[in-house]
Design a protein around this motif. Structure first.
Motif, PDB file in Angstrom:
ATOM      1  N   ASP A 212       0.710  -1.190  -0.056  1.00 37.33           N
ATOM      2  CA  ASP A 212      -0.067  -0.067  -0.018  1.00 37.33           C
ATOM      3  C   ASP A 212       0.913   1.154   0.036  1.00 37.33           C
TER       4      ASP A 212
ATOM      5  N   ASP B 229      -4.884  -5.330 -12.394  1.00 39.89           N
ATOM      6  CA  ASP B 229      -6.308  -5.623 -13.023  1.00 39.89           C
ATOM      7  C   ASP B 229      -6.025  -5.527 -14.458  1.00 39.89           C
TER       8      ASP B 229
ATOM      9  N   LYS C 203      -5.477 -16.662  -7.926  1.00 39.19           N
ATOM     10  CA  LYS C 203      -6.068 -15.597  -7.197  1.00 39.19           C
ATOM     11  C   LYS C 203      -6.150 -15.802  -5.810  1.00 39.19           C
TER      12      LYS C 203
ATOM     13  N   GLU D  39      -8.328 -13.337  -2.433  1.00 41.47           N
ATOM     14  CA  GLU D  39      -9.416 -12.897  -2.135  1.00 41.47           C
ATOM     15  C   GLU D  39     -10.012 -11.545  -2.994  1.00 41.47           C
ATOM     16  N   GLY D  40      -9.055 -11.263  -3.988  1.00 43.87           N
ATOM     17  CA  GLY D  40      -9.493 -10.061  -5.030  1.00 43.87           C
ATOM     18  C   GLY D  40      -9.329 -10.880  -6.299  1.00 43.87           C
ATOM     19  N   ASN D  41      -9.014  -9.832  -7.506  1.00 46.45           N
ATOM     20  CA  ASN D  41      -8.596 -10.162  -8.789  1.00 46.45           C
ATOM     21  C   ASN D  41      -7.187 -10.607  -8.913  1.00 46.45           C
ATOM     22  N   SER D  42      -6.480 -10.629  -7.865  1.00 49.69           N
ATOM     23  CA  SER D  42      -4.838 -11.057  -7.885  1.00 49.69           C
ATOM     24  C   SER D  42      -4.416 -11.826  -6.806  1.00 49.69           C
TER      25      SER D  42
ATOM     26  N   ASP E 243      -2.825 -10.552  -1.845  1.00 46.55           N
ATOM     27  CA  ASP E 243      -2.991 -10.780  -0.613  1.00 46.55           C
ATOM     28  C   ASP E 243      -2.681 -11.927  -0.091  1.00 46.55           C
TER      29      ASP E 243
END
Length: 161
Positions: A20, A32, A49, A51-54, A57
C-alpha cells in the motif's frame, strides 16, 4: 502442444515497500489490466487468485514482502508471447522500481492438464531450480524442457535481468 500436459509457472518478488506504499502504486494499479491481458491471451488456462482479482493478498513465505504470481498455459510459446511482448513487457521493464533483485524468481514446469498447482508445489519447484539449476522438473525460458510426451523445445528468450 500436448493434450496431456500444460505449462505451469510461478514468479515471486520481494517488494521494495509495503503493497500500500505510494512507491508500489503504479504496480498495484496495473494488476487488473495485466491480469485481464493474461486471461485474454492465446494459450492462457488458469491463474492463482487470492481474495481479490490478484494474488497480492496471499503470503507464500513468512516474509510478508514476498509477492507471488502463478499461472498455467497450454505451452511455453504461449506464455513466452505474453511475458515478452505487448503491455506485460512494459511492466517487466519497471520491475526494479518495485522489487528487489532475486537470483531465482521464476520457474516453469510441466503439470498434468487440468491441474492447478498449489503454492507449496510452486515453492518446491523454485527450490529445485535454485538447488540444481534447470532440469525437466524445474526450468526457465532460457533453458526450457519439453513436456514429457513431446520433442525438445528451443529457448523462447533470455529472462530479463
Amino acid at each position: 502442444m500436448s493434450a496431456d500436459w500444460q505449462l505451469a509457472e510461478v514468479n515471486i518478488a520481494r517488494l521494495r515497500a509495503p503493497i500500500d506504499d505510494p512507491m508500489i502504486k503504479d504496480f498495484v494499479d496495473s494488476l487488473d489490466r495485466v491480469n485481464a491481458l493474461a486471461e485474454a491471451s492465446p494459450g492462457f488456462v488458469w491463474r492463482l487468485k487470492g481474495e481479490g482479482n490478484s494474488a497480492v493478498d496471499l503470503q507464500p513465505y513468512e516474509d510478508p514482502m514476498i509477492a507471488i504470481n502463478m499461472s498455467v498455459w497450454i505451452d511455453i510459446q504461449s506464455l513466452g508471447a505474453f511475458v515478452y511482448r505487448g503491455d506485460h513487457l512494459q511492466i517487466m521493464r519497471r520491475r526494479a522500481e518495485w522489487f528487489e533483485h532475486m537470483d531465482v524468481f521464476m520457474v516453469l514446469w510441466w503439470a498434468p492438464a487440468g491441474h492447478h498447482p498449489t503454492i507449496d508445489e510452486a515453492k518446491s519447484r523454485l527450490a529445485l531450480l535454485e538447488q540444481h539449476g534447470p532440469t525437466a522438473d524445474a526450468f526457465t525460458f532460457k533453458i526450457p524442457f519439453p513436456s514429457p510426451d513431446a520433442a525438445p523445445v528451443e529457448p523462447v528468450l533470455d529472462e530479463c535481468a
